[in-house]
Design a protein around this motif. Structure first.
Motif, PDB file in Angstrom:
ATOM      1  N   ARG A   1      -4.435  -0.102   4.955  1.00 41.43           N
ATOM      2  CA  ARG A   1      -3.989   1.207   4.851  1.00 41.43           C
ATOM      3  C   ARG A   1      -4.574   2.466   5.780  1.00 41.43           C
TER       4      ARG A   1
ATOM      5  N   SER B   1      -0.292   7.731  -3.513  1.00 39.83           N
ATOM      6  CA  SER B   1      -1.451   6.915  -3.126  1.00 39.83           C
ATOM      7  C   SER B   1      -2.503   7.435  -3.563  1.00 39.83           C
TER       8      SER B   1
ATOM      9  N   THR C   1       0.903  -1.151   0.185  1.00 42.74           N
ATOM     10  CA  THR C   1       0.072  -0.063   0.198  1.00 42.74           C
ATOM     11  C   THR C   1       0.753   1.200  -0.116  1.00 42.74           C
ATOM     12  N   PHE C   2       1.777   1.252   0.980  1.00 43.66           N
ATOM     13  CA  PHE C   2       2.660   2.533   0.777  1.00 43.66           C
ATOM     14  C   PHE C   2       3.903   2.316   0.165  1.00 43.66           C
TER      15      PHE C   2
ATOM     16  N   ASP D   1      -4.806   7.725   3.624  1.00 45.51           N
ATOM     17  CA  ASP D   1      -3.958   6.812   4.080  1.00 45.51           C
ATOM     18  C   ASP D   1      -2.706   7.220   4.681  1.00 45.51           C
ATOM     19  N   THR D   2      -2.389   8.467   3.910  1.00 44.03           N
ATOM     20  CA  THR D   2      -0.967   9.032   4.284  1.00 44.03           C
ATOM     21  C   THR D   2      -1.337   9.899   5.795  1.00 44.03           C
TER      22      THR D   2
END
Length: 575
Positions: free
Chosen positions: A395, A431, A219-220, A436-437
Motif C-alpha cells: 500500500r 482505508s 488494500t484499496f 496509502d491514499t
C-alpha cells in the motif's frame, strides 16, 4: 619475396578481428589485467591474440565459421533490438527517481535496459554489436549509466519486486502505450465475480487491483456510499466556508512565514502533550519557532498553543465535529478523523502560495530540517520531499512516503495535487489512513502531470523515525552516543501516545515537566490560561531532558538494564 594472396587475406582478417575484440574489451571498461564486474575472467593482449590465432587456425583447416545470433528475435525488435545492463546503484544515482532503495540482494544489483532501434544503442560499434548479438561467453554487457543512456531520447522505467517469493511473470506488450500496469492474479471469486480468496495455482489468471496479496486481501477497496456521502457533507462545509477561512489564515501566514515558508502542524487536545514537548524540546535546543503555525481542532488546544508562544488557527466551521480525544491506536476512528484536518491545513497553506514543512506533533528537532530542503542540490529539483516511512508493503509502493513529515514547494503541480487529495476523503475513511491514499495519488500525479516526488532514503539516516527505533539498533546506538546527528526524530511506528511518551523519555527527547504530562493537565490548564503568549513555557518546559527508563530492549541515552523488556525475544539495547 612475393606474399601469397591467401596469406594476405589471413593477416588482414587477423588484424581486423583482433582490433575489433580489443576495442570492445576497452569500451566495456576493462583493462589488460582487469576482469571487470560483468564476468569473463582475466584478459590480456597475448591471451586474446592466442585465442584469435587458434580460431583462425581452425578456420584455415576447414571448420565452419560461427554465424552471429541476435540476442532478441526479430519478432520483438520493434521494442527490443538490443539488451544491456547497468549497476542499480549507478543507475539510481545517475537518475534520481526520488524513490527509496528497496531490494539490495545480490540477485537484484543490476537493472536491464532494452533498446528499440539502432539509433538508441550506445556509441561505439563494438558495444552496439555486443548489445545486439550474443557474445561467445553469453554474458549481457554491463555499461555505465552514462554510456547506456547516451542515445535514449525517452526512457520508461518499470519498477518490480517479486512479492514474498511468488511465481511472478512480467509481460512487455508492444501496443498502445500505457503508463500503468495491469495485474492478473490466480485467485478465486465471490458470487458476484469479484476476485476474492488466496492465490491458488488451480485458478485461472484474473484481472485484479495491483494491491492484492497472496491471501487475497485487497488494500484499496472501493468506498461505500455511506463513506462517500459522509465525505461529501464535510467537503460541502469546507467549500462553503473556504473564502472566509483563506482570508483569516492569510493574515496569520503573512506574519509567520520566513523566506515564504511555514512549518505546519495539526493537533487536538488528546495529542497536546506531544505538541507541548515539541515546543519545549525545540526551545531547549535553541530553535526559533516563529515560522510555526499550528492548526488546532478545538478551542482548548488553541489556547495551549498560544500559551506556548506559537501561532495557531482554529476554524470552528470545519473542525468543530472532529474528536478532541487521543487516538488509542493507529487507524482508529479518532486517528482517521484527524486525517481530514491534516489534508485541509496543508492545502490551505499551499493554496496561499507558501512553501511548507508539514510534520506530526510526535517529532523533535536536532537540526533545523528546513536546511535539508532549501538551497540543497539534492532536493531543489523536487516538488514534494518525504521522510521515508520505512515500510515496504504494497500500500505504500513505490515511494514509502511518510505522511507525517514532508516538505512542499508551492507551484501549480502541488496545488492541483492537494486539491485532488481533498476530494478523496472517502478513500481515507475506507482505508483508515491517508498515507496509502496519498501514496497512490502521488504515483498518479507523477506519471500524469510530472509531479516531482522524492523520498529521503531510510538508509541515509538523516530523518530517522520509528522504523529506526525498532529495527535499526546499530544506528540508534550511534545516535545516542553522539556519533551521528540527524535532522529530526519522528516517533512513528508506535501504537499510541502512551508509548510515544515513554520512548521519547528514555531517548532524551522529552523536555516536559511531569505535571504538564498528566492526562488531565491540558484540559484544566487551558481553562485557566490568561492567553498571554508564552505563559506556559516556564511552567512546563525543562532545560535538560526529563529522562526516565521504561524498557531495557528499547533505545535509550543511558542504560536501562534494570527495566523490563517490551519484546520478550529482543536483547537488551545496551550490552
Amino acid at each position: 619475396m612475393k606474399v601469397p594472396f591467401a596469406l594476405h587475406l589471413l593477416l588482414c582478417g587477423f588484424c581486423f578481428s583482433f582490433g575489433t575484440l580489443w576495442g570492445m574489451h576497452m569500451s566495456l571498461g576493462h583493462t589488460p589485467t582487469d576482469s571487470g564486474e560483468g564476468g569473463g575472467g582475466t584478459s590480456s593482449i597475448s591471451g586474446m591474440a592466442a585465442k584469435l590465432v587458434e580460431s583462425l587456425d581452425h578456420s584455415v583447416s576447414g571448420s565452419r565459421s560461427h554465424k552471429k545470433r541476435r540476442r532478441i528475435p526479430d519478432t520483438m525488435s520493434n521494442f527490443a533490438l538490443g539488451m544491456g545492463r547497468v549497476a542499480k546503484s549507478d543507475f539510481m544515482s545517475h537518475l534520481d527517481t526520488g524513490m527509496p532503495g528497496v531490494d539490495e540482494r545480490p540477485n537484484a544489483k543490476d537493472i536491464m535496459i532494452l533498446y528499440n532501434n539502432k539509433k538508441s544503442l550506445p556509441d561505439g560499434d563494438a558495444i552496439r554489436a555486443a548489445l545486439e548479438y550474443e557474445t561467445e561467453d553469453g554474458d549481457i554487457p554491463r555499461l555505465t549509466a552514462v554510456d547506456a543512456l547516451a542515445n535514449c531520447h525517452k526512457l520508461n522505467i518499470i519498477l518490480t519486486k517479486p512479492d514474498n517469493g511468488a511465481n511472478q511473470c512480467i509481460a512487455i506488450v508492444p501496443n498502445y502505450e500505457s503508463f500503468y500496469i495491469q495485474r492478473y492474479t490466480r485467485v478465486g471469486t465471490d458470487k458476484t465475480g469479484i476476485p476474492k480468496g488466496p492465490m491458488m495455482a488451480s485458478e485461472p489468471l484474473r484481472f485484479t487491483g495491483r494491491a492484492i496479496d497472496e491471501s487475497g486481501h485487497q488494500t484499496f477497496t472501493v468506498p461505500n456510499m455511506g463513506q462517500t456521502t459522509q465525505h461529501w457533507q464535510r467537503l460541502q462545509q469546507y467549500m462553503t466556508t473556504l473564502d472566509d477561512m483563506l482570508t483569516k489564515v492569510r493574515r496569520i501566514a503573512g506574519r509567520v512565514a520566513v523566506d515564504n515558508t511555514i512549518v505546519v502542524l495539526t493537533c487536538n487536545l488528546g495529542q497536546s502533550e506531544l505538541l507541548l514537548n515539541f515546543c519545549c524540546t525545540a526551545r531547549a535546543r535553541g530553535f526559533d519557532l516563529k515560522n510555526v503555525l499550528v492548526f488546532t481542532t478545538d478551542e482548548e488546544t488553541e489556547r495551549l498553543a498560544k500559551a506556548m508562544g506559537l501561532e495557531s488557527f482554529y476554524d470552528k466551521d470545519n473542525f468543530e465535529w472532529l474528536p478532541s480525544d487521543e487516538a488509542r491506536n493507529y487507524g482508529d476512528k479518532s486517528f482517521t478523523a484527524m486525517m481530514f484536518a491534516k489534508i485541509l491545513c496543508v492545502r490551505t497553506i499551499n493554496m496561499l502560495g507558501y512553501n511548507l514543512l508539514f510534520q506530526d506533533v510526535d517529532v523533535v528537532w536536532y537540526r533545523n530540517p528546513l536546511e535539508l530542503f532549501q538551497n540543497n542540490t539534492n532536493t531543489n529539483n523536487f516538488d514534494i520531499i518525504f521522510q521515508d516511512d520505512g515500510a515496504r508493503s504494497f500500500r505504500f509502493a513505490p515511494y514509502s512516503a511518510n505522511s507525517g513529515f514532508y516538505y512542499v514547494r508551492a507551484n501549480a503541480r502541488t496545488k492541483y495535487f492537494f486539491t485532488s487529495q481533498i476530494l478523496l476523503g472517502d478513500m481515507v475513511l475506507r482505508s483508515n489512513s491517508h498515507q496509502d491514499t496519498m501514496t497512490a495519488l502521488l504515483n498518479q500525479h507523477a506519471t500524469l502531470h510530472g509531479l516531482r516526488v522524492k523520498t529521503m532514503d531510510r538508509e541515509a539516516n538523516e530523518l530517522p523515525c520509528g522504523f529506526h527505533y525498532h529495527r535499526r539498533k546499530e544506528f540508534m546506538m550511534q545516535m545516542v552516543q553522539g556519533n551521528t546527528k540527524p535532522y529530526i526524530f519522528h516517533m512513528s511506528w508506535t501504537n499510541n501516545k502512551k508509548d510515544k511518551i515513554k520512548f521519547f523519555q528514555q531517548l532524551g527527547n522529552w523536555h516536559l515537566q511531569d505535571t504538564c504530562s498528566e492526562p488531565t493537565f491540558a484540559k484544566t490548564a487551558s481553562a485557566s490560561l490568561t492567553m498571554t503568549p508564552g505563559e506556559l513555557v516556564t511552567t512546563c518546559c525543562t532545560a535538560e531532558p526529563n529522562f526516565k527508563c521504561h524498557y531495557s530492549d528499547k533505545p535509550s541515552i543511558r542504560p536501562c538494564k534494570d527495566s523490563p523488556k517490551m519484546e520478550k525475544k529482543d536483547k537488551s539495547f545496551w550490552p
